[in-house]
Design a protein around this motif. Structure first.
Motif, PDB file in Angstrom:
ATOM      1  N   LEU A   1      15.960 -16.012  -0.203  1.00 44.60           N
ATOM      2  CA  LEU A   1      17.141 -15.955   0.665  1.00 44.60           C
ATOM      3  C   LEU A   1      16.870 -16.457   2.075  1.00 44.60           C
ATOM      4  O   LEU A   1      17.803 -16.586   2.863  1.00 44.60           O
ATOM      5  CB  LEU A   1      17.653 -14.514   0.741  1.00 44.60           C
ATOM      6  CG  LEU A   1      18.232 -13.932  -0.550  1.00 44.60           C
ATOM      7  CD1 LEU A   1      18.362 -12.420  -0.441  1.00 44.60           C
ATOM      8  CD2 LEU A   1      19.580 -14.547  -0.863  1.00 44.60           C
TER       9      LEU A   1
ATOM     10  N   ARG B   1      21.415  -5.445  -6.679  1.00 44.02           N
ATOM     11  CA  ARG B   1      20.130  -6.081  -6.948  1.00 44.02           C
ATOM     12  C   ARG B   1      19.054  -5.064  -7.341  1.00 44.02           C
ATOM     13  O   ARG B   1      18.969  -3.977  -6.764  1.00 44.02           O
ATOM     14  CB  ARG B   1      19.692  -6.853  -5.701  1.00 44.02           C
ATOM     15  CG  ARG B   1      18.494  -7.752  -5.901  1.00 44.02           C
ATOM     16  CD  ARG B   1      18.368  -8.726  -4.744  1.00 44.02           C
ATOM     17  NE  ARG B   1      19.421  -9.743  -4.788  1.00 44.02           N
ATOM     18  CZ  ARG B   1      20.044 -10.229  -3.717  1.00 44.02           C
ATOM     19  NH1 ARG B   1      19.716  -9.837  -2.516  1.00 44.02           N
ATOM     20  NH2 ARG B   1      20.996 -11.139  -3.859  1.00 44.02           N
TER      21      ARG B   1
ATOM     22  N   LYS C   1      23.615 -10.610  -7.582  1.00 44.83           N
ATOM     23  CA  LYS C   1      24.034 -11.651  -6.647  1.00 44.83           C
ATOM     24  C   LYS C   1      24.004 -11.158  -5.213  1.00 44.83           C
ATOM     25  O   LYS C   1      23.923 -11.950  -4.282  1.00 44.83           O
ATOM     26  CB  LYS C   1      25.485 -12.051  -6.963  1.00 44.83           C
ATOM     27  CG  LYS C   1      25.601 -13.106  -8.030  1.00 44.83           C
ATOM     28  CD  LYS C   1      27.018 -13.663  -8.032  1.00 44.83           C
ATOM     29  CE  LYS C   1      27.218 -14.625  -9.188  1.00 44.83           C
ATOM     30  NZ  LYS C   1      28.591 -14.612  -9.678  1.00 44.83           N
TER      31      LYS C   1
ATOM     32  N   LEU D   1      12.290 -14.728  -5.935  1.00 49.48           N
ATOM     33  CA  LEU D   1      13.641 -15.110  -6.341  1.00 49.48           C
ATOM     34  C   LEU D   1      14.567 -13.909  -6.301  1.00 49.48           C
ATOM     35  O   LEU D   1      14.259 -12.926  -6.937  1.00 49.48           O
ATOM     36  CB  LEU D   1      13.634 -15.678  -7.769  1.00 49.48           C
ATOM     37  CG  LEU D   1      13.549 -17.193  -7.924  1.00 49.48           C
ATOM     38  CD1 LEU D   1      13.659 -17.561  -9.402  1.00 49.48           C
ATOM     39  CD2 LEU D   1      14.618 -17.931  -7.115  1.00 49.48           C
ATOM     40  N   PRO D   2      15.645 -13.870  -5.583  1.00 46.93           N
ATOM     41  CA  PRO D   2      16.204 -14.980  -4.827  1.00 46.93           C
ATOM     42  C   PRO D   2      15.379 -15.258  -3.571  1.00 46.93           C
ATOM     43  O   PRO D   2      14.862 -14.333  -2.971  1.00 46.93           O
ATOM     44  CB  PRO D   2      17.595 -14.455  -4.435  1.00 46.93           C
ATOM     45  CG  PRO D   2      17.431 -12.982  -4.331  1.00 46.93           C
ATOM     46  CD  PRO D   2      16.426 -12.628  -5.388  1.00 46.93           C
TER      47      PRO D   2
END
Ligand code: UDP
Length: 544
Positions: free
Chosen positions: A66, A36, A31, A63-64
């Motif tokens: 951001l 990560r 997250k 992905l993500p």
């Protein structure tokens, strides 16, 4: 060297087409940037710009996604040290169409793990920040197998312990500086970027004084699995199983000495005293005199490891279960504030005993005010500051890494006061360390108790009974457990306190403190061997 990447193994034309058509693809876990790890197809690296490049095409994804938050502060930590601002990873973006105007890419066919080593010249950092996290990141992603390629982007040279990094995969690890040799644009066919922090147990004091991590997620089992895997690769066999009578008696303690700084000045006297005390033979090792595999071999059979505080003590992770670690601290250094090795040895399931000893006698220490600051010199400081340091009896809590008072004190040499050391050891080590008896304790937890029920009855206006019963956890019938107990919590509805009970059987009738016409909430769980707690079953609502 581009031969080494064996371009022959991939169809160059097909790879180039795939890159142009699909661009880069990224999917990550985590997250936050601190937890990560990202997996990429066709992540590229431009050696001239020293930047990773993400190529956008019609079919690339990220992905993500951001947006600009990718720079707040970064996509992820490239080392296992949490949120260190020199260890961030990010990439530049380009349209895949730009490839037409760029140097021909060189493709890396191996599945690659891209990371930063944190401090490859310091053995504690090597194991804690790099080797363990790499080892378990590789176990998290099954295509990071023995054929995986490691790429170290921190920009250092090989460092003092490169051979240890070589053990993690059959391919030679690549350093940032070597990437230039392959060409101007390198594209990693499949890569993972970042490291798992799951195995780390210590924070070095960048934002708050150093200490154990707040939420340690690793146990001795994982540390020992890693240690055995390394020992296997070093061809070191431990003497397990049937030991010969001779071997059994051949117990020894190890003094791990430092020969450059932070010396034990009366090492010979110390060794003699320990031989007397433990009735064992002594072995001394140092990083300057033995190669690391030799040291691991020695430590893996030792009953006791004695050393000054310092990175060499991370080698405790190779000690057999039941062994003792004795860590010596120079004058004015409080052992409670520097606990990387205490924390390691105390991880559940490491099954090591730990003793800290501290020099309390200033005359027994030799300091080096004239040395360079990084070896504890203080000559560069104001007279006032120097006097303050010299007068201080304990280094106050401080942040990493350049506190002059800390460096001055930690690089002192020490004459170890033998009686006080033996006293410190005797206070902790009650029985002679016995490596043979030390078996790993079970870590199998109970399941939920099944079919919990309550029955109630009212005896009189002020007297009631509450009977709670349940069935054993489902996994118990397959286990041999020394001691099975149950814990019951009873709470009167609306109250915020509860009464806990430990019970030996599968039912019990409570009458004390049970009121008529009252609702009680009841929780039941199973406990194996005093400390292996199971989950609570669903709460029972019991009305008397
Ligand atoms: N080192 C050593 N002998 C010495 C001094 C240092 O083996 O006399 C090793 C030490 O174990 C570590 C590295 O050199 O791996 C750097 O030592 P430093 O004193 O900087 O760090 P520390 O041991 O305090 O973490």
């Amino acid at each position: 060297q581009s031969q080494e990447l064996s371009q022959a193994r991939i169809d160059y034309h097909a790879a180039l087409l795939a890159l142009q058509e699909h661009g880069t693809r990224m999917v990550c876990t985590g997250k936050m940037h601190t937890d990560r790890i990202c997996r990429f197809d066709y992540l590229c690296y431009c050696t001239e710009a020293e930047e990773f490049v993400f190529f956008h095409s019609n079919s690339s994804f990220m992905l993500p996604n951001l947006g600009p938050r990718r720079f707040q502060p970064a996509l992820l930590d490239l080392s296992s040290v949490e949120d260190h601002n020199t260890q961030y990873f990010n990439f530049l973006e380009l349209p895949a169409a730009a490839l037409k105007f760029m140097p021909k890419p060189v493709f890396v066919p191996d599945v690659t793990l891209i990371l930063n080593r944190f401090n490859p010249d310091n053995l504690m950092h090597v194991f804690h920040d790099d080797l363990l996290p790499i080892f378990y990141t590789m176990r998290q992603y099954s295509d990071l197998d023995d054929e995986a390629r490691l790429v170290f982007m921190e920009g250092w040279g090989e460092g003092a312990h490169f051979d240890l990094y070589r053990l993690l995969s059959s391919k030679q690890p690549l350093l940032k500086e070597q990437l230039r040799n392959f060409g101007k644009l390198m594209c990693f066919t499949k890569s993972y970027v970042g490291l798992s922090k799951m195995t780390t147990w210590y924070q070095y004091g960048f934002v708050q004084p150093q200490g154990p991590k707040a939420n340690i997620l690793v146990s001795g089992n994982e540390i020992r699995q890693f240690a055995s895997s390394l020992m296997e690769k070093l061809n070191i066999t431990t003497r397990g199983g049937e030991e010969s009578a001779a071997e059994e008696k051949d117990e020894y303690f190890v003094v791990f000495s430092r020969s450059i700084n932070r010396l034990i000045l009366n090492e010979a006297e110390l060794i003699l005293a320990l031989v007397q005390e433990f009735q064992m033979r002594a072995v001394t090792v140092s990083l300057e005199e033995q190669n690391f595999p030799r040291i691991v071999k020695v430590i893996s059979g030792a009953s006791i490891l004695v050393s000054m505080h310092g990175a060499q003590l991370v080698s405790s992770l190779f000690l057999p279960r039941g062994a003792v670690v004795v860590e010596l601290f120079p004058y004015a250094v409080n052992p409670e504030q520097y606990t990387p090795y205490k924390t390691l040895t105390s991880l559940p399931g490491m099954d090591l005993q730990y003793v800290a000893w501290r020099n309390m006698v200033e005359e027994n220490s030799v300091a080096y005010p004239e040395r360079p600051w990084e070896q504890g010199g203080i000559a560069h400081l104001d007279k006032e500051e120097q006097d303050h340091i010299l007068a201080s009896k304990e280094v106050p809590r401080h942040l990493c890494c350049r506190n002059p008072e800390w460096l001055y004190r930690i690089y002192q040499d020490t004459i170890v006061d033998i009686p006080s050391l033996l006293e410190a050891i005797r206070a902790i080590v009650k029985t002679r360390p016995n490596l043979k008896k030390a078996k790993p304790a079970s870590t199998v937890h109970p399941g939920r108790v099944r079919e919990p029920q309550c029955q109630t009855s009212v005896q009189a206006t002020n007297e009631a009974k509450l009977t709670v019963s349940w069935q054993i956890p489902w996994n118990l019938k397959y286990l041999k457990v020394r001691e099975v107990k149950y814990e019951v919590w009873i709470q009167e509805q609306g109250e915020n306190t509860y009464m806990p009970y430990i019970l030996p059987h599968q039912n019990y009738t409570f009458s004390e403190n049970i009121k008529p016409f009252t609702t009680y909430l009841v929780w039941v769980r199973c406990i194996f061997n005093k400390n292996l707690l199971g989950p609570f079953a669903d709460v029972l609502m019991c009305r008397t």
